[in-house]
Design a protein around this motif. Structure first.
Motif: not given
Length: 281
Positions: A254, A257, A261-262, A265, A267-269, A271-272, A275
């Protein structure tokens, strides 16, 4: 052991009739001065409508009990195993970070029937590939009686100490550190006897060489790694993942970060994680 779950309002109205049928996600926080389940609190609500959520404060951290003892690796291997065995009905997806994520790998090797899949952020034993953290200057300093308690009370369990660490060491961007985050860490760090678990971690009593274990992992696993993680860079993550590509099916680095990351970021975490979940089934 205190844990947070979605069995009460506002989730109970939506989940009461089908909660027992929902798959479970368990979120384990990492270690460090003031660590607690708050670490995942910006992430797990995103899954609360579709999963049964469990997010514990590990023993010695947050609002859980703080026994007066020098904590050892076996303490956490045992309590993590017991928590999963007593709160989950079958193989479960576990999401965990840093040193706790490395401990989860060891638990998954010893008790694979407890696990369905793993999603881990920056998993490291902090003494990987023979690099012994306990020989570092800071670990040696904190191993000195009296000095250790003074460092904790004056340098770690303070608002300024926590903010400085988050801004300079844990996050890639200092501007992402916000007052609520500092206060959550401070409340955890100032719990009675909180210094025992924290100092055990800082001394290196809980560290080990993950490279000696990770090859035995059989549970489908995804690893998320902060590109700017200061203590454990992404090259370490790639080396660990390369030992066991059969189990470690996903490795994602990522950008922008740090270690968590949680928190940095979320929101990114989220999403991943969304996924990764179907890819690990």
């Amino acid at each position: 052991m205190v844990y947070y779950t979605n069995e009460e309002a506002p989730w109970v109205a939506a989940n009461a009739a089908r909660l027992s049928a929902l798959k479970t996600l368990v979120f384990f926080h990492g270690f460090g001065g003031g660590s607690s389940a708050y670490e995942w609190s910006k992430v797990y609500p995103a899954f609360a409508s579709d999963y049964h959520i469990l997010a514990p404060d590990l023993i010695g951290w947050g609002r859980s009990q703080h026994p007066v003892r020098d904590y050892q690796i076996e303490d956490y291997l045992t309590t993590i195993t017991e928590f999963l065995a007593q709160t989950c009905d079958g193989p479960t997806t576990v999401i965990a970070s840093s040193l706790t994520a490395a401990l989860i790998i060891r638990v998954a090797i010893a008790r694979p029937t407890l696990f369905k899949s793993l999603i881990l952020t920056t998993p490291s034993g902090l003494s990987d590939f023979g690099v012994d953290y306990r020989r570092s200057f800071f670990a040696q300093l904190v191993s000195t009686p009296v000095v250790d308690r003074a460092l904790y009370s004056l340098g770690i369990a303070t608002s300024n100490g926590i903010r400085t660490f988050l801004e300079q060491r844990q996050f890639a961007q200092a501007s992402r550190v916000y007052p609520e985050l500092v206060q959550a860490y401070l409340q955890s760090a100032q719990q009675p006897n909180a210094e025992y678990a924290a100092l055990s971690f800082v001394r290196g009593d809980l560290c080990f060489d993950l490279s000696e274990f990770i090859g035995q992992l059989t549970i489908p696993t995804a690893i998320l790694w902060g590109q700017q993680s200061q203590f454990t860079g992404p090259d370490l993550g790639r080396r660990l993942a390369a030992i066991n590509p059969e189990a470690i099916r996903i490795f994602l680095c990522l950008d922008d970060t740090g270690l968590t990351p949680q928190l940095e970021l979320p929101a990114v975490t989220i999403g991943l994680i969304q996924q990764c979940l179907p890819l690990l089934d």
